[in-house]
Enzyme design. Sequence first.
Site, mmCIF file in Angstrom:
data_model
loop_
_atom_site.group_PDB
_atom_site.id
_atom_site.type_symbol
_atom_site.label_atom_id
_atom_site.label_comp_id
_atom_site.label_asym_id
_atom_site.label_seq_id
_atom_site.Cartn_x
_atom_site.Cartn_y
_atom_site.Cartn_z
ATOM 1 N N CYS A 1 1.025 -1.145 0.078
ATOM 2 C CA CYS A 1 -0.092 -0.011 0.084
ATOM 3 C C CYS A 1 0.933 1.370 0.018
ATOM 4 O O CYS A 1 0.689 2.375 -0.713
ATOM 5 C CB CYS A 1 -0.899 0.008 1.234
ATOM 6 S SG CYS A 1 -1.855 -1.477 1.771
ATOM 7 N N HIS B 1 0.693 5.196 -1.758
ATOM 8 C CA HIS B 1 0.208 6.097 -0.787
ATOM 9 C C HIS B 1 1.153 6.624 0.266
ATOM 10 O O HIS B 1 0.794 7.036 1.596
ATOM 11 C CB HIS B 1 -0.890 5.593 -0.133
ATOM 12 C CG HIS B 1 -1.848 5.030 -0.891
ATOM 13 N ND1 HIS B 1 -2.887 5.962 -1.657
ATOM 14 C CD2 HIS B 1 -2.308 3.800 -1.527
ATOM 15 C CE1 HIS B 1 -3.787 5.364 -2.282
ATOM 16 N NE2 HIS B 1 -3.458 4.201 -2.396
ATOM 17 N N ARG C 1 -13.340 -0.825 -1.510
ATOM 18 C CA ARG C 1 -11.905 -0.065 -1.742
ATOM 19 C C ARG C 1 -10.615 -1.057 -1.378
ATOM 20 O O ARG C 1 -9.882 -0.806 -2.415
ATOM 21 C CB ARG C 1 -11.959 1.175 -0.792
ATOM 22 C CG ARG C 1 -10.694 2.235 -1.239
ATOM 23 C CD ARG C 1 -10.575 2.743 -2.586
ATOM 24 N NE ARG C 1 -9.756 1.728 -3.590
ATOM 25 C CZ ARG C 1 -9.477 2.041 -4.758
ATOM 26 N NH1 ARG C 1 -9.823 3.118 -5.371
ATOM 27 N NH2 ARG C 1 -8.746 1.230 -5.385
ATOM 28 N N CYS D 1 -8.106 -2.180 -4.273
ATOM 29 C CA CYS D 1 -6.522 -1.949 -4.120
ATOM 30 C C CYS D 1 -5.842 -3.258 -4.370
ATOM 31 O O CYS D 1 -4.652 -3.286 -5.017
ATOM 32 C CB CYS D 1 -6.265 -1.252 -2.759
ATOM 33 S SG CYS D 1 -6.545 0.542 -2.764
#
Lengths: 207, 272
Positions: B181, B185, B229, B233
């Site tokens: 992730c 991000h 979501r 992802c």
Amino acid sequence: MRNIILGALALALGSIGTAAAQEMSAVAPEVLDKAVAQSWPKLSPELQALIEQDETQRECSIHRNEPPAKVAEAIVAREKASIAYPADGKFMGDWKQGEKGALSGYGFRMGDDPKRAAGGNCYACHQLSPAEISYGTLGPSLLGYGKAKGNTPEAQKEVYEKIANAQSVLACSNMPRFGRNKVLSPEQIRDYVAYLLDPDSPVNKGQ
Amino acid sequence: MLPVKLLAMACALIALAVPALAQSDDETEKGLEKYRAMMSDPMSNPGYLAVDRGEELWSHKRGTKNVSLEGCDLGLGPGQLRGAYAQLPRYFADADRVMDLEARLLWCMEMLQGVDTAEVVKRKFSAPGRDSDMEALVAFVANQSNGMKFAAPLTHPKEKEAYALGEAFFHRRSSVMDFSCQTCHSQPGARIRLQKLPTFDTPEEAQATMGSWPTYRVSQNALRTMQHRMWDCMWQMRMPDIEYASPITVALITYLTKKAEGGAIEVPSIKR
């Protein structure tokens, strides 16, 4: 006296470092692995391989992509040794094919057809041709890359190795290891090398 | 009427975005911002249809026990809806684990109503011709926390453990792209193509992101939840389909919600 102060300072800094390390390893690796297994139950062997980590992924994750020097050296050496080169020793392919792949994010997502060629998806993270305005900024801009880099055999080999395995250059780089993970074949990788270095490539046209 | 409205909004997007693209990234972002503001009006946000449907489902008696969800305890006591979403995920003693809204709704269906949740989970994400009870219920319950701020308790050891697990998974690299992730991000201001990415170490960005889910996604013609979501992802990261309401999804949502602590909830929002 001065030594005592420095010693106390070092001790204090040391304890901060320890506290930070403890925070980072708040979850034992077995706990994380177990939760991962529970969250992806009943996978086929091919899919199971996608959730399991190789040694490099594991070390980069544990060290939050900032491995200590010794670990970093070992990663670079291991990844360098894993690089497969084109059989004929040529590093430059067809920039037009490279451009197609650079624009494509197809491949390896659930539902994608494994028989269709996967793309390197370079534009997700990099600027390349001045004509393509929809580019990401997670990676550095590669606009005019070949003009600055030149097109020598050494430059070609260097770029080939970077694409085949970014971590053979920089441990825990954010860039995928396209060759190591068999997303791209050696023949495909040289098309990307050409896209970056060929003087006729749009990457190297314009101002 | 609705499709006409959506078409008009889509045309507005093209009209705003195309000339802006030729100019600069800043102006593109301004154009998109104007488009988002135009769509965020509850009267024209189809996400509110899901809220209404969720309200009906909430009071609808079903399952082997033939009761509604009105007795479901979302953390503030049975049937207490106002502000409950703002304090999730949290530890539930009856289940002895941390749950996000979706995991908790499934638990209530199973334990309280005696509903076969396997069938509900099959329809977790709506598709053309396939309604999702979960999407509607999430829209309804989360909407009951509008104007409130994220304040998950995070005091129970299992809540702390979920947070730590979420943090660890956020940084866990795997699959053929070596993504975690964190790859996408953690760089303030960075984009994938033209899509700006929220950075979760920047509180304002974490708050804006978490405070706008569930959302109506125009490109998918559907109300989407935070579990969707997470699944999406993983799909982008070239991971296999992650199990709905699984330990990793709940842990990640716990971690991300903590990052968004103090952020205002205004849902369902509307996104591209």
